[in-house]
Structure formats: C-alpha cells, structure tokens
Design a protein around this motif. Sequence first.
Motif, mmCIF file in Angstrom:
data_model
loop_
_atom_site.group_PDB
_atom_site.id
_atom_site.type_symbol
_atom_site.label_atom_id
_atom_site.label_comp_id
_atom_site.label_asym_id
_atom_site.label_seq_id
_atom_site.Cartn_x
_atom_site.Cartn_y
_atom_site.Cartn_z
ATOM 1 N N CYS A 149 10.032 -62.453 -102.077
ATOM 2 C CA CYS A 149 9.499 -63.761 -101.704
ATOM 3 C C CYS A 149 9.460 -63.870 -100.186
ATOM 4 C CB CYS A 149 10.351 -64.881 -102.289
ATOM 5 S SG CYS A 149 9.727 -66.554 -101.950
ATOM 6 N N GLU A 184 5.634 -67.993 -98.914
ATOM 7 C CA GLU A 184 5.652 -68.308 -100.340
ATOM 8 C C GLU A 184 6.706 -69.362 -100.646
ATOM 9 O OE1 GLU A 184 4.423 -64.401 -102.875
ATOM 10 O OE2 GLU A 184 6.175 -64.148 -101.564
ATOM 11 N N ILE A 234 6.359 -73.110 -102.453
ATOM 12 C CA ILE A 234 7.127 -73.447 -103.662
ATOM 13 C C ILE A 234 7.886 -74.759 -103.472
ATOM 14 C CG2 ILE A 234 9.084 -72.731 -105.090
ATOM 15 C CD1 ILE A 234 8.117 -69.799 -104.554
ATOM 16 N N LYS A 282 5.447 -77.796 -103.427
ATOM 17 C CA LYS A 282 5.017 -78.135 -104.780
ATOM 18 C C LYS A 282 6.123 -78.877 -105.530
ATOM 19 C CE LYS A 282 3.204 -74.967 -107.327
ATOM 20 N NZ LYS A 282 2.981 -73.630 -107.944
ATOM 21 N N ALA A 330 7.019 -76.487 -111.808
ATOM 22 C CA ALA A 330 7.246 -75.135 -111.297
ATOM 23 C C ALA A 330 7.031 -74.103 -112.396
ATOM 24 C CB ALA A 330 8.661 -75.008 -110.754
ATOM 25 N N ASP A 385 7.899 -69.050 -109.806
ATOM 26 C CA ASP A 385 8.278 -69.840 -108.627
ATOM 27 C C ASP A 385 9.798 -69.920 -108.499
ATOM 28 O OD1 ASP A 385 5.606 -70.371 -108.016
ATOM 29 O OD2 ASP A 385 5.581 -72.217 -109.208
ATOM 30 N N LYS A 442 11.252 -66.481 -107.492
ATOM 31 C CA LYS A 442 11.035 -66.164 -106.082
ATOM 32 C C LYS A 442 11.954 -66.993 -105.179
ATOM 33 C CE LYS A 442 6.298 -64.352 -106.033
ATOM 34 N NZ LYS A 442 6.553 -63.250 -105.083
#
Length: 477
Positions: free
Chosen positions: A292, A296, A300, A303, A310, A314, A317
């Motif tokens: 990860c 990234e 995550i 979000k 999720a 996700d 990572k």
Amino acid sequence: MMPTSQRGGFCMRSMNLLDERVRLIMMADRQSTPPPLLCFTKGNAMSFIHDDFLLSNDAAKCLYHDHAAGMPIYDYHCHLPPEELSANKTFNDLYDIWLAGDHYKWRAMRSNGTAERFCTGDAEPYEKFIAWAKTVPHTLRNPLYHWTHLELKRYFDIDEQLNEHTAPAIWEQANAKIAELNCAAILDKFNVALIGTTDNPGASLEHHKKLREENILPDTVVAPSYRPDKSHQISNGKAWNKYIDGLGKSAGVKISKLDDLVAALKARHDFFHAMGCRVSDHGLTHVPNVTCTEKEAKKIIKKARDGEKAERIDEEKLTVYLMTLFGQWNFAADWTMQLHLGPIRNNNAWAVEHLGPDTGFDSIGDYPQAEGLSAFMSNLAGMEQLPRTILYNINPADNYLFATMIGNFQDGKTPGKVQFGSGWWFLDQKEAMQWQMNALSNLGLLTRFVGMLTDSRSFLSYPRHEYFRRVLCDLLG
C-alpha cells in the motif's frame, strides 16, 4: 517383588475396575454429574493437585521445585482491567472473582447443556456457580479441569474436587477467604513482578497514572500495551468512524485525512511511552499479502471518512500501511511488537448480536500466514527498522511455519530478537504447550524462549504460570 500370580490377579482386578469406570463414563450423559467412582481420590483425603503434579521424573521435580517454582511472574500480556487494579478491588464472592466474564467456562457450560441465563444471563451468582460446578466433572481432559482445581487449591486451600455435591461447602469455604484477596494480595501471593495490560490508543491511562503516583501495588509494575487494531478496521464504517472521532479527541487532533490519523496514532504512541509502555499488541486473522502506497492510503481514508463502504482490499491495504508505521515507531522507541494471528471471531452471528463479542463464540481460523507475514517482516528488516517481535499462532498446523519464520529475521545482535510466542488461547493447555516447545526446540533455541503469559481477564489465572512451568520442567526432565 509381588509374585507373578498375585501381580496377574492385581492387574485383572485393576482391569475390571477400569472396565466398570468406562461403563459408568458411557452412562454419564444420563446423570447430572459422573458417579462418585469417577472422583480419582481416596475419599476426600488427598487431591490430585499434589506437590509433583505433572512432574513425571526426578529431573523434572528438581527443575521445578529447586528452580522454577519460586521465580517471579512477568505477565507481559493480559487483559486485567486497569480500573480494578487501581482500585485494589476486593471481590464480592467466588462468582465475582472466578466466573464473571470467563468465556472459557461459558463454552464448556453450553456444551454441557447449560442454559444461557447461567452463563451470561440474569441468574443469581450462586446459581451460576452451581451450574458451573455441575459442569466441572464433565471437563475431564479439558484444561479447565486442571485449572479449576489448581485455582481452588492455590487461592483457597481447597483440595476437594468440585461437583454439584461439593459445591455448597466450597462456595462457603472460598467466600470466607474472599475478603483477603484484593488485587495487591493476589499479586503478592504469586510474586507477580510485572503486568502488561491491553489498552486502546485512545485510552486516558488514568488508572495507570494513579497506580504509579499512589504506589498502590508497590511490588508490581503495571504497564500499558498499545493495541491499535480498531484504527484499520474500516469494514464496519460506522463503528470505525466513531472510533476515529474518539481517537482524535484523545490526541487533540481533528481527523479528516490520513495525515491526521497518523499524527493522532503517533501522538498516542508517544503518550503511552511516557506512561511506561514498551509493548504494542496486534490481533489479526493474518498479515495481508498486499502493498500500500501513501497515495493509496490517503484515498482509502478519505473514502472511509466520507462514509463510503470499504472493500476488503481497502482494509487489507490500510492494515499493512499502518502496521508498517507501528513497526517503525516501535523500533525507534525500543518497544517489542506482538502479533496475535489466526482466530476467526464471532462465528455465531445470532449469539454475538444478542450477547456481544468476547462471550465465547470464537475459534481457530484457517488463514494463509506465511507470505504476508514474511513480506511484512522483510520490509521492516530491509529498512533496518524491525523491532523485537513475538509471533503467536492459534492454529497448531502453523507451529513449524512460525518456528521457522522467526529464524529468518534474527539480527545476530539480540539473542531471541524474534520469538515464537507461547501457546495461546485454544493452545494454552498441556498438549499444545508441548507442541509449541517441541517445534521451537527442533527449529530454534528453546533457551531463548520468552516464556508464558496469562492472556487472561481473571485475577484467578496466575496458577497458569505454575501449570506452564510444570509442563516445561517435565518436558526438559
């Protein structure tokens, strides 16, 4: 020496008695408890918890009695409540100190057909104790049978075997001594030099502070452990966001993005260090075999904070990303990192919904452990930031995997820098302790083994250290 004919007759009588015991065992499901013949004592004159319990040879007896028995206990990982330690709690009765919150016992009681109201429900404490007493004879060959009688012996000097017939007298005898068993008295009795509690990074650690400032437990160091699992458990978005809000409040950081989360976790890591913490603890099914990037991880977190659902990848990572940071921080602070790997939790959805987590519905999982764990540790080692590490597995099929994995990351400087931890949870009984030590002996250095811990929520669990020491001494003897 007994004449052959007499020896033969003796053996035949013994076999007849054994046959009768087997017959009675087969009938035991028709009775509330096994019949008196199954109490392996001569009347009530002696207990099977004798001086040489589990010690089968002279060398083992020497090792245990002359060396291991008197050593202090370093219970570096447990779940004892800090608030009870700081209050130097005195317990109400045998239920309060022994049965409340013990999911090991609840699982056995359910298996014996005991109604839930006697486990986690609204039955009176004495009723719950009686229900447990009825279950105990059926735990023969379960470690609960040994632990139960070790604890009755060591805390209350009770030699009787517990069943529904002896339970009323044992209840009275134990309760007569309960007032003497506050936390300080228990820790002093068992020579407990150190306790490592398990604490959320957002915890105030007010009880640890009180313990230090008021010297409540003068002969025992109580240190917190940093357990940040919830910081990367984004699959339950609502619970995760609530947790992150609380973490931010504790750290004095408003968390809206990855940098904020990292800052909050690091601030709490620093605070824990100032409060005497030297260990982190991480409970995972397995270390995901993913990578990860920071970019990234930022996506995550955005979000998740925006309330978007999720995906599994996700969470995997983010777990690896944050775990790598925790490892780096631990190395810089000279902490030890503990990885508890393998359980599948909350299997019974109905029970967990109605009774909550940690009520006895977890089991051994079957996850791929090798590649993700290897990549994670290799990454930290490649950065020369791998801290001292203890790996615990819950699936005995992984014993040789873990025992060989630790050899990959020793640094040639610190003896036993990476440890294969002692038998844990479903493996903290005699047979599985032997499996773990045999694997370590065959593939590593038993003499560098960090040893036993209770992993317990109960103040009556300290005889588990005695149990481990007897098993170890017998194995070596």
